[in-house]
Design a protein around this motif. Structure first.
Motif: not given
Ligand code: 4AD
Ligand code: MG
Length: 477
Positions: A285-312
């Motif tokens: 996903l990080a590789e795929e995101e590199k193809q996108k313009p900066q402002q469209e990239r997500s602030e968190m990587n996949l692992l962070e996103k998943l942890k974010f959901c389990t911890e909040n």
């Protein structure tokens, strides 16, 4: 010698022992190093071939995609990137693969291309990872409910009703389409059809689930559902799997708690049991995101996103509050939404759902108490006579992942709503019986399984998280 799975070889603390492995060649370099994968893990086992003592004929047949069996000693690897390797003493080709013709080359292929060869895409790292994660999630769903004493109920796939009342059904018939029988009014005579009536593939097992819940207490379904909606999006399938728990004596709050707990549980299970696969998918996903313009990239990587959901905790707000937030947002004022929010009552599009989750709250959100006009007939009506006890769980990158509600358990209120919405009550007396005899407050929800897999794998198109996607104008394999 018995075959050992590559995962077992790589996970074992042992070395210097004889093993036999079988799998498919990913790459073969320098006439010496085979990267072998057998699907038990994302990781390949390196096999070292003694090319001086291997017939030229055999070496030639070690090509990408070929299936081989190899025996030898498992030793500590000197090369970097792997702990162990197999020093091959005997090697057998089980199935040749013509390198010139094999569609999967040892290079990066686009997901679009792989979709066209979905019969082979299981053999790529990305798709093998996706389907192992999918399996773990399915297993975790069962564990979650089984641990809590829920009964898994198998609801029918062919039905004569439209559970959502939205008319998005695939017809099931054995009538001769070139010679349809007609009745006296000139309409198709379904009494001559297989079931003696008009039937379709189910859009949801909920109504039958309610019948079971009002006797067994807590139940869930987990099966395929079908929607003939002409939506060509990255989040819609014509055939998808749904998990529908239904609980007697639950109100909307209990329902929301269960939904949140379940999502967090299954995501944690995936993080624990599929660490290698998720790490790989996070990289992808990080590789795929590199193809996108900066402002469209997500602030968190996949692992962070998943942890974010389990911890909040998920944010819980009403539809009315959401409309206020959206209407007042800069996004709306600057006309950045395709569908501008100008009044209470409109249905939310996924751009609005994602704005609330990704920009405003920056965490999963549960929206409740929607206008009754945009929700199904079975939802419990609020005292305000405008809204119903609905809930949608919204996730980052996905939008709606769960839809559910407290159900209307009051017979006369339900009947009145069915009439208003032109739901044929006389055909659904079996459903109404739950309200006629020992009716009870109850609630439930539906989780779109592929949307969950989409979220956990960080894939971006729902066609890539089900083995063989069915979408408008597409039913290959
Ligand atoms: O919101 P939906 O339509 O709700 C129901 O079917 C209720 N009977 C559920 C219940 O209360 N028991 O669908 C539920 C979920 C959605 O939130 C979404 O995740 C998924 O099913 N879904 C789809 N997934 C893939 N492709 C589609 N076409 C989908 N339509 C719905
Ligand atoms: Mg919905």
């Amino acid at each position: 010698m018995n075959r050992t799975k590559i995962k077992a070889v790589l996970d074992s603390p042992q070395q210097n022992y004889q093993a036999c492995v079988k799998g498919w060649v990913r790459t073969f370099r320098n006439n010496q190093f085979i990267a072998l994968n057998d699907g038990s893990t994302i990781n390949n086992l390196q096999l070292v071939v003694d090319f001086n003592n291997t017939p030229e004929e055999t070496l030639k047949r070690i090509t990408t995609g070929a299936c081989i069996s190899a025996t030898g000693e498992v030793i500590a690897s000197l090369g970097k990137g792997q702990k162990y390797e197999l020093k091959v003493s005997s090697l057998e080709i089980l199935g040749d693969s013509d390198a010139e013709k094999y569609p999967l080359q040892p290079k990066k292929h686009s997901l679009e291309f792989l979709r066209e060869i979905a019969h082979l895409r299981f053999r790529t790292s990305t798709f093998s990872a996706v389907f192992r994660v999918r399996n773990t999630l399915a297993n975790a769903v069962h564990q979650f409910f089984q641990q809590r004493g829920f009964v898994w109920v198998h609801t029918p796939i062919i039905t004569a009703s439209d559970a959502e009342g939205a008319g998005q059904m695939f017809r099931v018939t054995t009538l001769d389409l070139n010679n349809l029988p007609k009745n006296e009014e000139g309409a198709i005579d379904y009494t001559q059809d297989f079931f003696g009536k008009s039937t379709n593939l189910t859009v949801s097992g909920q109504l039958e689930g309610e019948l079971a819940a009002t006797a067994l207490g807590d139940i869930y379904t987990f099966g395929p559902t079908f929607r003939a909606e002409n939506s060509n999006t990255t989040r819609h399938l014509a055939e998808f799997w749904m998990i529908e728990p239904e609980m007697a004596f639950y109100d909307l709050n209990d329902n929301m708690n269960l939904a949140e707990e379940m999502l967090q549980y299954v995501i944690k299970e995936a993080l624990e049991n599929c660490a290698d696969d998720i790490a790989f998918l996070s990289e992808r996903l990080a590789e795929e995101e590199k193809q996108k313009p900066q402002q469209e990239r997500s602030e968190m990587n996949l692992l962070e996103k998943l942890k974010f959901c389990t911890e909040n905790h998920f944010e819980r707000i009403t539809y009315t509050q959401a409309i206020d937030i959206l209407r007042e947002s800069n996004h709306n004022k600057k006309k950045k939404f395709t569908y501008l929010i100008d009044k209470w009552g409109v249905d939310l599009q996924s751009e609005h759902e994602r704005y609330l989750v990704e920009k405003h709250f920056k965490k999963p959100v549960i929206l409740t108490d929607y206008p009754k006009e945009i929700k199904a007939f079975y939802m419990r009506q609020n005292e305000d006579e405008k809204t119903v006890r609905a809930m949608d769980v919204l996730f980052p990158g996905i939008g709606e992942i769960i839809g559910g509600s407290q159900r209307e358990e009051r017979y006369s209120k339900l009947l009145q709503r069915m009439e208003e919405m032109h739901i044929p009550a006389h055909e659904m007396s079996w459903y109404l019986d739950t309200r006629r005899f020992g009716s009870c407050p109850h609630a439930g929800f539906g989780l779109g399984f592929e949307r969950l897999v989409l979220f956990v794998t960080g894939m971006t198109n729902i066609r890539d998280v089900i083995p063989f996607a069915r979408t408008p104008k597409n039913c290959e394999f």
